[in-house]
Write an enzyme that holds these catalytic residues in place. Structure first.
Site, mmCIF file in Angstrom:
data_model
loop_
_atom_site.group_PDB
_atom_site.id
_atom_site.type_symbol
_atom_site.label_atom_id
_atom_site.label_comp_id
_atom_site.label_asym_id
_atom_site.label_seq_id
_atom_site.Cartn_x
_atom_site.Cartn_y
_atom_site.Cartn_z
ATOM 1 N N ARG A 1 1.503 12.417 -8.879
ATOM 2 C CA ARG A 1 2.039 11.064 -8.694
ATOM 3 C C ARG A 1 3.493 10.945 -9.158
ATOM 4 N NH1 ARG A 1 -2.003 7.533 -7.331
ATOM 5 N NH2 ARG A 1 -4.076 7.930 -8.168
ATOM 6 N N GLU B 1 0.842 -1.202 0.000
ATOM 7 C CA GLU B 1 0.000 0.000 0.000
ATOM 8 C C GLU B 1 0.873 1.247 0.000
ATOM 9 O OE1 GLU B 1 -3.120 0.971 -0.011
ATOM 10 O OE2 GLU B 1 -4.403 -0.511 0.937
ATOM 11 N N ASP C 1 -1.492 11.098 -5.132
ATOM 12 C CA ASP C 1 -1.978 12.172 -5.989
ATOM 13 C C ASP C 1 -3.017 13.051 -5.313
ATOM 14 O OD1 ASP C 1 -4.934 11.361 -7.650
ATOM 15 O OD2 ASP C 1 -4.089 10.078 -6.101
ATOM 16 N N PHE D 1 -2.481 15.769 4.385
ATOM 17 C CA PHE D 1 -2.777 15.268 3.049
ATOM 18 C C PHE D 1 -1.488 15.380 2.257
ATOM 19 C CE2 PHE D 1 -4.155 15.639 -1.364
ATOM 20 C CZ PHE D 1 -4.856 14.449 -1.457
ATOM 21 N N ASP E 1 -4.723 5.014 5.596
ATOM 22 C CA ASP E 1 -5.393 6.182 6.155
ATOM 23 C C ASP E 1 -6.459 5.684 7.134
ATOM 24 O OD1 ASP E 1 -6.924 8.597 6.488
ATOM 25 O OD2 ASP E 1 -6.180 9.309 4.562
#
Length: 180
Positions: free
Chosen positions: A169, A102, A163, A156, A106
């Site tokens: 990305r 992963e 992205d 974030f 989150d």
């Protein structure tokens, strides 16, 4: 670059490429030792894991296989809470040792969905290798082995496969959002 802008959001350098690579080398060594005689299957969760998985696989020195699944749970900067499996594994996993790769854990919703799907396929074992984890955001507990590169706060982040609305990305470093 110390700061970048994507659409109307501003980001500052958070984890540079060199730090990422050092951590991935250590993770690759750990996995190679743990799975030395098990021929694991690495399942990358697309799209975010592509850079991490590519670099991780260069550091894994044991026989292994890899495949991908594609899940969707984000819209903009927020997790939507529902998971859509868009692309399946494409190989028989019954009795195999699986390492889920992963980009970021989150809430854990996507990971929980992936683990449940793999358990239904009667795999021998499941562990998780994640570049980032946000412990304060988790809404699920996991019994599986977790190998995490960096624990971060609720920031974030973009870059290194991550992205914001499909952008960022391709950046080699990881950036976190900040307000001007």
């Amino acid at each position: 670059m110390k700061q970048i802008q994507i659409d109307k959001l501003h980001f500052e350098l958070f984890i540079d490429y060199e730090q990422i690579q050092k951590q991935i080398r250590l993770m690759g060594i750990d996995i190679s030792l743990q799975y030395a005689d098990k021929n694991p299957v690495f399942i990358g969760v697309l799209n975010g894991c592509f850079m991490f998985m590519a670099d991780l696989m260069k550091e894994v020195t044991i026989p292994c296989q890899l495949s991908f699944v594609k899940l969707a749970s984000y819209e903009g900067v927020a997790s939507q809470g529902t998971i859509q499996q868009l692309l399946g594994v494409g190989m028989d996993l019954k009795g195999r040792h699986v390492v889920i790769v992963e980009d970021v854990i989150d809430t854990g919703n996507s990971l929980k969905h992936t683990i449940a799907t793999l358990q239904d396929l009667e795999v021998a074992s499941i562990s998780v290798c994640a570049l980032l984890m946000k412990p304060d955001c988790l809404v699920h507990q996991f019994d599986e082995d977790l190998l995490v590169g960096f624990e971060i706060d609720k920031e974030f982040v973009v870059g290194y496969g991550l992205d914001y609305n499909g952008q960022g990305r391709n950046l080699p470093d990881i950036y976190k959002n900040f307000s001007l």
